[in-house]
Enzyme design. Structure first.
Site, PDB file in Angstrom:
ATOM      1  N   ASP A   1      11.546 -43.316 -14.593  1.00 31.76           N
ATOM      2  CA  ASP A   1      12.796 -43.874 -14.756  1.00 31.76           C
ATOM      3  C   ASP A   1      12.623 -45.106 -14.248  1.00 31.76           C
ATOM      4  O   ASP A   1      14.098 -46.418 -15.091  1.00 31.76           O
ATOM      5  CB  ASP A   1      13.783 -42.790 -15.010  1.00 31.76           C
ATOM      6  CG  ASP A   1      14.480 -42.182 -16.598  1.00 31.76           C
ATOM      7  OD1 ASP A   1      14.107 -42.693 -17.565  1.00 31.76           O
ATOM      8  OD2 ASP A   1      14.636 -40.892 -16.357  1.00 31.76           O
TER       9      ASP A   1
ATOM     10  N   LYS B   1      10.303 -35.796 -25.161  1.00 31.94           N
ATOM     11  CA  LYS B   1       9.169 -37.268 -24.242  1.00 31.94           C
ATOM     12  C   LYS B   1       8.082 -36.570 -23.891  1.00 31.94           C
ATOM     13  O   LYS B   1       6.563 -36.324 -23.589  1.00 31.94           O
ATOM     14  CB  LYS B   1      10.441 -37.554 -22.994  1.00 31.94           C
ATOM     15  CG  LYS B   1      11.178 -38.409 -23.030  1.00 31.94           C
ATOM     16  CD  LYS B   1      12.560 -38.303 -22.056  1.00 31.94           C
ATOM     17  CE  LYS B   1      13.781 -38.844 -22.674  1.00 31.94           C
ATOM     18  NZ  LYS B   1      14.773 -39.404 -21.505  1.00 31.94           N
TER      19      LYS B   1
ATOM     20  N   GLN C   1      16.333 -35.222 -16.482  1.00 28.13           N
ATOM     21  CA  GLN C   1      17.273 -36.006 -17.706  1.00 28.13           C
ATOM     22  C   GLN C   1      18.748 -35.970 -17.072  1.00 28.13           C
ATOM     23  O   GLN C   1      19.169 -35.135 -16.614  1.00 28.13           O
ATOM     24  CB  GLN C   1      17.021 -34.701 -18.693  1.00 28.13           C
ATOM     25  CG  GLN C   1      17.573 -35.407 -19.766  1.00 28.13           C
ATOM     26  CD  GLN C   1      17.064 -36.742 -20.100  1.00 28.13           C
ATOM     27  OE1 GLN C   1      15.980 -37.274 -20.480  1.00 28.13           O
ATOM     28  NE2 GLN C   1      17.907 -37.619 -21.229  1.00 28.13           N
TER      29      GLN C   1
END
Ligand code: NDP
Length: 286
Positions: free
Chosen positions: A121, A54, A98
């Site tokens: 997200d 990422k 994460q």
């Protein structure tokens, strides 16, 4: 008849190209790049790889990106402190913590602490609520990527019957809402659904987000259906496979995503898209 393959790798490359171009325009207009901060707690091997990718992909797109690596022993309070600092930093446009987090940290608590305008997200309850009410939201990356794949292969969703197998907050439910917003008639199936093959066979668009290797076979696919396989599983011999038995399903579907090379690459491409979108919205509404 064998299905046409939806090339997620190529489409993800196209999305990343679009983002890169728009990032350059953003920098020219606003004098700084969009910024993505990724937070990793602990040493989960898959998470280490995901977060590194990422960070790298964001840098390649011309963004400022930073990976915060915290030890497994980090307390919930320490993690919340970092999230609050990132919330307050005007150069941070996107925050991604994460998952999964170590067991002693409450994921909900952390996700709800992220500023919803930086929640790239799309997991914050405010963004879920906005999505549900059809208002502009940051949408979870994987279902967003699936929608782009459907668009790229020319699927007409208006009035189509769509079946989403799986009802998680990060894939199944947002996927169903996005399909509904495009006027599909949507069914969400799950582990208690009766006669799953018959339900799936009604689908013009079948989305599998279960997490069980090759669970959906030819018996689940209506002739001519578009099949999107979100699953990432490993077979006994260590190979990656989806939730759909690709070889069987492709004989009935019109379009199908492979695993790997289907939905997977789209998720990270859509994270880049979301980061730029979050930056645009924050800076233009400031
Ligand atoms: P979850 O485990 O959170 O959800 C799985 C869903 O599948 C649940 O709703 C569950 O139903 C349902 N399910 C389980 N067994 C059956 C069954 N026998 N019949 C019908 N439904 C069933 O998974 P996620 O949504 O997080 O992920 C799904 C898959 O997608 C995984 O393989 C994951 O690795 C992959 N994934 C891939 C991504 C990518 O980038 N390509 C990103 C995110 C996920 P119930 O609610 O009743 O338990």
């Amino acid at each position: 008849m064998s299905a046409q393959i939806i090339d997620g790798k190529a489409i993800a490359q196209k999305v990343r190209g679009e983002v890169t171009q728009n990032v350059a325009e953003f920098v020219a207009r606003l004098g700084r790049p969009p910024g993505l901060d990724v937070v990793l707690v602990g040493e989960n091997q898959a998470s280490v790889v995901y977060t590194r990718n990422k960070e790298k992909t964001a840098t390649e797109a011309g963004m400022r990106s930073r990976l915060h690596k915290l030890p497994e022993s980090t307390s919930e309070a320490e993690l919340l402190d970092l999230v609050r600092q990132l919330n307050a930093d005007p150069n941070v446009d996107g925050i991604l913590v994460q998952l999964p987090l170590p067991k002693h940290i409450r994921e909900d608590r952390v996700l709800e602490t992220i500023d919803p305008s930086k929640d790239v997200d799309g997991f914050h309850a405010l963004n879920s609520g906005l999505l549900m009410s059809g208002r502009p939201a940051l949408v979870p990356c994987t279902p967003l990527g699936c929608m782009r794949l459907l668009k790229e292969c020319g699927t007409d969703l208006k009035g189509a019957r769509a079946v989403v197998v799986g009802r998680s907050n990060i894939v199944g439910k947002p996927m169903a809402l996005l399909l509904l917003a495009e006027h599909a008639t949507v069914t969400i199936a799950h582990s208690r659904t009766k006669d799953l093959p018959a339900v799936c066979r009604e689908a013009d668009v079948l989305v599998a987000a279960v997490g069980k290797a090759k669970m959906l076979g030819a018996d689940h696919v209506k002739p001519g259906a578009v099949v999107i396989d979100v699953g990432i599983n490993r077979t006994d011999d260590g190979k990656l496979c989806g939730d759909v038995d690709f070889d069987a399903a492709k004989e009935k579907a019109s379009w199908i995503t492979p695993v790997p090379g289907g939905v997977g690459p789209m998720t990270i491409a859509c994270l880049m898209y979301n980061t730029l979108l979050a930056a645009e919205r924050r800076l233009t509404s400031a």
